[in-house]
Design an enzyme around this catalytic site. Structure first.
Site, PDB file in Angstrom:
ATOM      1  N   THR A 107     -11.723  33.105 -20.175  1.00  0.00           N
ATOM      2  CA  THR A 107     -12.633  33.667 -21.198  1.00  0.00           C
ATOM      3  C   THR A 107     -14.022  33.041 -21.139  1.00  0.00           C
ATOM      4  OG1 THR A 107     -12.020  31.954 -22.774  1.00  0.00           O
ATOM      5  CG2 THR A 107     -10.670  33.953 -22.780  1.00  0.00           C
ATOM      6  N   ASP A 202     -15.761  18.464 -11.266  1.00  0.00           N
ATOM      7  CA  ASP A 202     -14.963  18.314 -10.041  1.00  0.00           C
ATOM      8  C   ASP A 202     -15.709  17.503  -8.995  1.00  0.00           C
ATOM      9  OD1 ASP A 202     -12.835  19.691 -11.043  1.00  0.00           O
ATOM     10  OD2 ASP A 202     -13.315  21.586 -10.038  1.00  0.00           O
TER      11      ASP A 202
END
Ligand code: PRP
Ligand code: URA
Length: 208
Positions: A107, A202
């Site tokens: 989303t 990341d």
């Protein structure tokens, strides 16, 4: 309200390292911290100061120093912590708060999972740290949390911002000051900034 893109040769030099897909996690962290140091040097120019007298070993010196209360740096976890680390290197007197938020990958809506702020944060200038201002959802949720804690003097510090995130943040919270090392034009369908630098969390923590 203000938006300032820092536009500095050293910042631009190190932002290239962050953008390059060939930069490993170790070098990414080093450059992200250097950019944050340099941003702190520029952004903290606006801190209020007061006159003080210092006794040097030889005689008295009239100097100035940053006025208390010292600012609070708030990291939007995870990736905001690299900016906090860089800012603490140039001004270790700041206190630090944490707001844990991640974007739901489907989303793109922000989900918060942790709030840990200093008790007296409402008396302080707050520098909210998040490397990427993409849709703006995470920054807006963090500002909401800060407002719930009676903080209204908020500056957002990002490495990369895009117009969509800037515009949405200022529409919802027009008094926010936004500082970014650089600004990119667009988001892709997955909400990533283009050309961008990929997923900041990341790349900092090696979790990709
Ligand atoms: C990234 C980034 C911002 C957010 C920006 O966090 O560090 O917090 O996305 O996107 P937005 O403006 O569209 O909300 P992420 O959700 O990947 O969490 P992480 O820091 O834990 O990796
Ligand atoms: N979050 C990131 O880490 N990178 C982007 O490009 C957008 C959101």
């Amino acid at each position: 309200m203000s938006v300032k893109i820092l536009n500095h040769p050293l910042i631009d030099h190190h932002m290239n390292k962050l953008r390059s897909k060939d930069t490993n996690n170790f070098d990414f962290r080093i450059s992200a911290k250097i950019v944050s140091n340099l941003m702190g040097y520029e952004i903290f120019k606006s801190l209020s100061t007061e006159n003080v007298q210092i006794n040097t070993p030889l005689e008295k010196f009239k100097g100035r120093e940053v006025k208390k209360p010292f600012p609070c740096l708030v990291s939007i976890l995870r990736a905001g912590s690299i900016i906090v680390d860089g800012l603490l290197e140039v001004f270790p007197n700041c206190s630090v708060g944490h707001i844990g938020i991640y974007r739901d990958h489907k989303t793109l809506l922000p989900k918060d999972y942790l709030t840990k702020l200093p008790n007296n944060i409402h008396k302080k200038k707050v520098f909210l740290c998040d490397p990427m201002l993409a849709t703006g959802g995470s920054a807006i949720r963090a500002i909401e949390v800060l407002n719930e804690n009676n903080c209204y003097d908020i500056s957002l510090i990002c490495l990369l911002a895009c117009d969509e995130g800037i515009n949405l943040t200022l529409k919802k919270y027009p008094k926010t000051n936004i500082f970014a090392a650089q600004k990119d034009p667009v988001l892709n369908k997955k909400g990533y900034i283009l050309p961008g630098l990929g997923d900041a969390g990341d790349r900092i923590y090696g979790t990709e």
